[in-house]
Design a protein around this motif. Sequence first.
Motif, PDB file in Angstrom:
ATOM      1  N   ARG A   1      -0.238  20.676   8.696  1.00 29.06           N
ATOM      2  CA  ARG A   1      -1.231  21.054   7.682  1.00 29.06           C
ATOM      3  C   ARG A   1      -1.792  22.432   8.032  1.00 29.06           C
ATOM      4  NH1 ARG A   1      -7.059  18.036   6.924  1.00 29.06           N
ATOM      5  NH2 ARG A   1      -7.667  18.976   4.944  1.00 29.06           N
ATOM      6  N   LEU A   2      -1.711  23.347   7.088  1.00 28.42           N
ATOM      7  CA  LEU A   2      -2.186  24.706   7.306  1.00 28.42           C
ATOM      8  C   LEU A   2      -3.644  24.822   6.873  1.00 28.42           C
ATOM      9  CD1 LEU A   2      -0.996  27.467   8.266  1.00 28.42           C
ATOM     10  CD2 LEU A   2      -0.721  28.022   5.843  1.00 28.42           C
ATOM     11  N   VAL A   3      -4.521  25.112   7.827  1.00 30.09           N
ATOM     12  CA  VAL A   3      -5.949  25.267   7.564  1.00 30.09           C
ATOM     13  C   VAL A   3      -6.406  26.577   8.187  1.00 30.09           C
ATOM     14  CG1 VAL A   3      -8.257  24.311   7.886  1.00 30.09           C
ATOM     15  CG2 VAL A   3      -6.313  22.775   7.527  1.00 30.09           C
TER      16      VAL A   3
ATOM     17  N   PRO B   1      -5.098  27.183  18.756  1.00 29.26           N
ATOM     18  CA  PRO B   1      -5.068  28.223  17.723  1.00 29.26           C
ATOM     19  C   PRO B   1      -3.667  28.706  17.374  1.00 29.26           C
ATOM     20  CG  PRO B   1      -5.918  29.093  19.798  1.00 29.26           C
ATOM     21  CD  PRO B   1      -5.863  27.622  19.940  1.00 29.26           C
ATOM     22  N   ALA B   2      -2.670  28.380  18.202  1.00 28.89           N
ATOM     23  CA  ALA B   2      -1.281  28.698  17.868  1.00 28.89           C
ATOM     24  C   ALA B   2      -0.728  27.616  16.937  1.00 28.89           C
ATOM     25  CB  ALA B   2      -0.437  28.787  19.129  1.00 28.89           C
ATOM     26  N   ASN B   3       0.381  27.917  16.268  1.00 25.32           N
ATOM     27  CA  ASN B   3       0.987  26.968  15.345  1.00 25.32           C
ATOM     28  C   ASN B   3       1.651  25.816  16.091  1.00 25.32           C
ATOM     29  OD1 ASN B   3       0.226  28.402  13.068  1.00 25.32           O
ATOM     30  ND2 ASN B   3       2.163  29.506  12.892  1.00 25.32           N
ATOM     31  N   ASP B   4       1.399  24.581  15.617  1.00 25.95           N
ATOM     32  CA  ASP B   4       2.043  23.374  16.127  1.00 25.95           C
ATOM     33  C   ASP B   4       2.828  22.744  14.984  1.00 25.95           C
ATOM     34  OD1 ASP B   4       0.751  23.695  18.624  1.00 25.95           O
ATOM     35  OD2 ASP B   4      -1.038  22.704  17.836  1.00 25.95           O
ATOM     36  N   SER B   5       4.048  22.282  15.270  1.00 22.47           N
ATOM     37  CA  SER B   5       4.912  21.832  14.177  1.00 22.47           C
ATOM     38  C   SER B   5       5.985  20.871  14.685  1.00 22.47           C
ATOM     39  CB  SER B   5       5.577  23.037  13.499  1.00 22.47           C
ATOM     40  OG  SER B   5       6.320  23.795  14.452  1.00 22.47           O
TER      41      SER B   5
ATOM     42  N   GLY C   1       5.294   4.437  19.135  1.00 21.00           N
ATOM     43  CA  GLY C   1       4.190   5.021  18.381  1.00 21.00           C
ATOM     44  C   GLY C   1       3.036   5.508  19.237  1.00 21.00           C
ATOM     45  N   ALA C   2       3.191   5.480  20.564  1.00 19.34           N
ATOM     46  CA  ALA C   2       2.087   5.836  21.453  1.00 19.34           C
ATOM     47  C   ALA C   2       1.961   7.338  21.686  1.00 19.34           C
ATOM     48  CB  ALA C   2       2.248   5.129  22.799  1.00 19.34           C
ATOM     49  N   ARG C   3       3.054   8.090  21.472  1.00 20.10           N
ATOM     50  CA  ARG C   3       3.047   9.525  21.713  1.00 20.10           C
ATOM     51  C   ARG C   3       3.778  10.264  20.599  1.00 20.10           C
ATOM     52  NH1 ARG C   3       5.717   9.881  27.526  1.00 20.10           N
ATOM     53  NH2 ARG C   3       6.987   8.234  26.563  1.00 20.10           N
ATOM     54  N   ILE C   4       3.461  11.536  20.481  1.00 21.99           N
ATOM     55  CA  ILE C   4       4.173  12.417  19.561  1.00 21.99           C
ATOM     56  C   ILE C   4       4.608  13.651  20.336  1.00 21.99           C
ATOM     57  CG2 ILE C   4       3.923  13.964  17.579  1.00 21.99           C
ATOM     58  CD1 ILE C   4       2.124  11.880  16.290  1.00 21.99           C
ATOM     59  N   ALA C   5       5.881  13.973  20.252  1.00 19.58           N
ATOM     60  CA  ALA C   5       6.393  15.234  20.783  1.00 19.58           C
ATOM     61  C   ALA C   5       6.372  16.259  19.657  1.00 19.58           C
ATOM     62  CB  ALA C   5       7.806  15.049  21.315  1.00 19.58           C
ATOM     63  N   PHE C   6       6.121  17.516  19.995  1.00 16.88           N
ATOM     64  CA  PHE C   6       6.038  18.535  18.955  1.00 16.88           C
ATOM     65  C   PHE C   6       6.309  19.918  19.528  1.00 16.88           C
ATOM     66  CE2 PHE C   6       1.840  17.962  20.775  1.00 16.88           C
ATOM     67  CZ  PHE C   6       1.326  19.243  20.900  1.00 16.88           C
ATOM     68  N   ASN C   7       6.542  20.851  18.631  1.00 16.46           N
ATOM     69  CA  ASN C   7       6.717  22.257  18.986  1.00 16.46           C
ATOM     70  C   ASN C   7       5.382  22.981  18.929  1.00 16.46           C
ATOM     71  OD1 ASN C   7       9.428  21.367  18.151  1.00 16.46           O
ATOM     72  ND2 ASN C   7       9.953  23.522  18.446  1.00 16.46           N
ATOM     73  N   SER C   8       5.206  23.960  19.798  1.00 14.13           N
ATOM     74  CA  SER C   8       4.013  24.795  19.742  1.00 14.13           C
ATOM     75  C   SER C   8       4.356  26.220  20.145  1.00 14.13           C
ATOM     76  CB  SER C   8       2.911  24.264  20.664  1.00 14.13           C
ATOM     77  OG  SER C   8       1.752  25.088  20.571  1.00 14.13           O
ATOM     78  N   GLN C   9       3.678  27.175  19.506  1.00 13.07           N
ATOM     79  CA  GLN C   9       3.869  28.597  19.792  1.00 13.07           C
ATOM     80  C   GLN C   9       2.852  29.115  20.812  1.00 13.07           C
ATOM     81  OE1 GLN C   9       6.285  30.485  18.479  1.00 13.07           O
ATOM     82  NE2 GLN C   9       7.118  28.945  17.096  1.00 13.07           N
ATOM     83  N   ARG C  10       2.083  28.241  21.432  1.00 11.62           N
ATOM     84  CA  ARG C  10       0.957  28.668  22.272  1.00 11.62           C
ATOM     85  C   ARG C  10       1.366  29.428  23.528  1.00 11.62           C
ATOM     86  NH1 ARG C  10      -1.295  22.716  23.294  1.00 11.62           N
ATOM     87  NH2 ARG C  10      -0.711  22.670  21.088  1.00 11.62           N
ATOM     88  N   THR C  11       2.622  29.296  23.959  1.00  9.80           N
ATOM     89  CA  THR C  11       3.078  30.004  25.156  1.00  9.80           C
ATOM     90  C   THR C  11       3.794  31.300  24.824  1.00  9.80           C
ATOM     91  OG1 THR C  11       5.100  28.683  25.132  1.00  9.80           O
ATOM     92  CG2 THR C  11       3.283  27.885  26.500  1.00  9.80           C
ATOM     93  N   GLY C  12       3.842  31.649  23.544  1.00 10.00           N
ATOM     94  CA  GLY C  12       4.522  32.868  23.129  1.00 10.00           C
ATOM     95  C   GLY C  12       5.910  32.635  22.603  1.00 10.00           C
TER      96      GLY C  12
END
Length: 220
Positions: free
Chosen positions: A66-68, A89-93, A101-112
């Motif tokens: 969700r983009l906010v 503050p970086a994009n997570d997707s 259902g206990a965890r979610i893996a995801f991508n993040s741009q927070r490390t560059g």
Amino acid sequence: TGNGSIAALSVASTAGLVAYRAGVPDRRHLTWFDRAGTSLGNLGPVEDTLRHVRLSPDGKRVVVGRLVDANLDLWLYDGARTTRFTFDPANDSFPVWSPDGARIAFNSQRTGTSDLFLRQTNGAGSDEPLVNSGQTKVVFSWSPDGRFLFYSSYDPKTNADLWVVPMAGDRTPSVILRTPFRETQPMISPDGQWLAYLSDQSGRNEIYVRPFVAPGATAA
């Protein structure tokens, strides 16, 4: 759907419900449908930008990008509440539920670059780094037994390659398939024996299937 446009379809739950993203450009909402095509109501508010819809294994929750305020985060919808799931503050997707259902893996741009992270779905703890490297990665599927997570990693020399990371032990990633072609979107079969993926080996994008051999194991 009421607006005559379907934007993207998500996976069906074992309970027989289907969640998908629907709407005209710039105005979208999530709608529950059963397998007979009967609308069971909307899920969450109408939004300008919803993407990467994933249904929980029990069919009761949805995680969605969700983009906010120009920041892409992951949010959880359960029919009664809309809860923000990531806060960086970086994009997570590209979220992927664990089988329990206990965890979610995801991508993040927070490390560059696009690295992989984990977070508990009950909100406890903080985001846990999973795979960190200088290459862009996209996570796609989790094995049914919870032991392995599958992702694509983009190498400038070999294009997109298929990788797996064990979810126990030291979590050292292993390459599954590395060729001069583009292999991506690895999806494990329900029995955990086969891996389907997209490749342009033939000169066009096609689906391939190969046996999955766990890291350290020997093919039969």
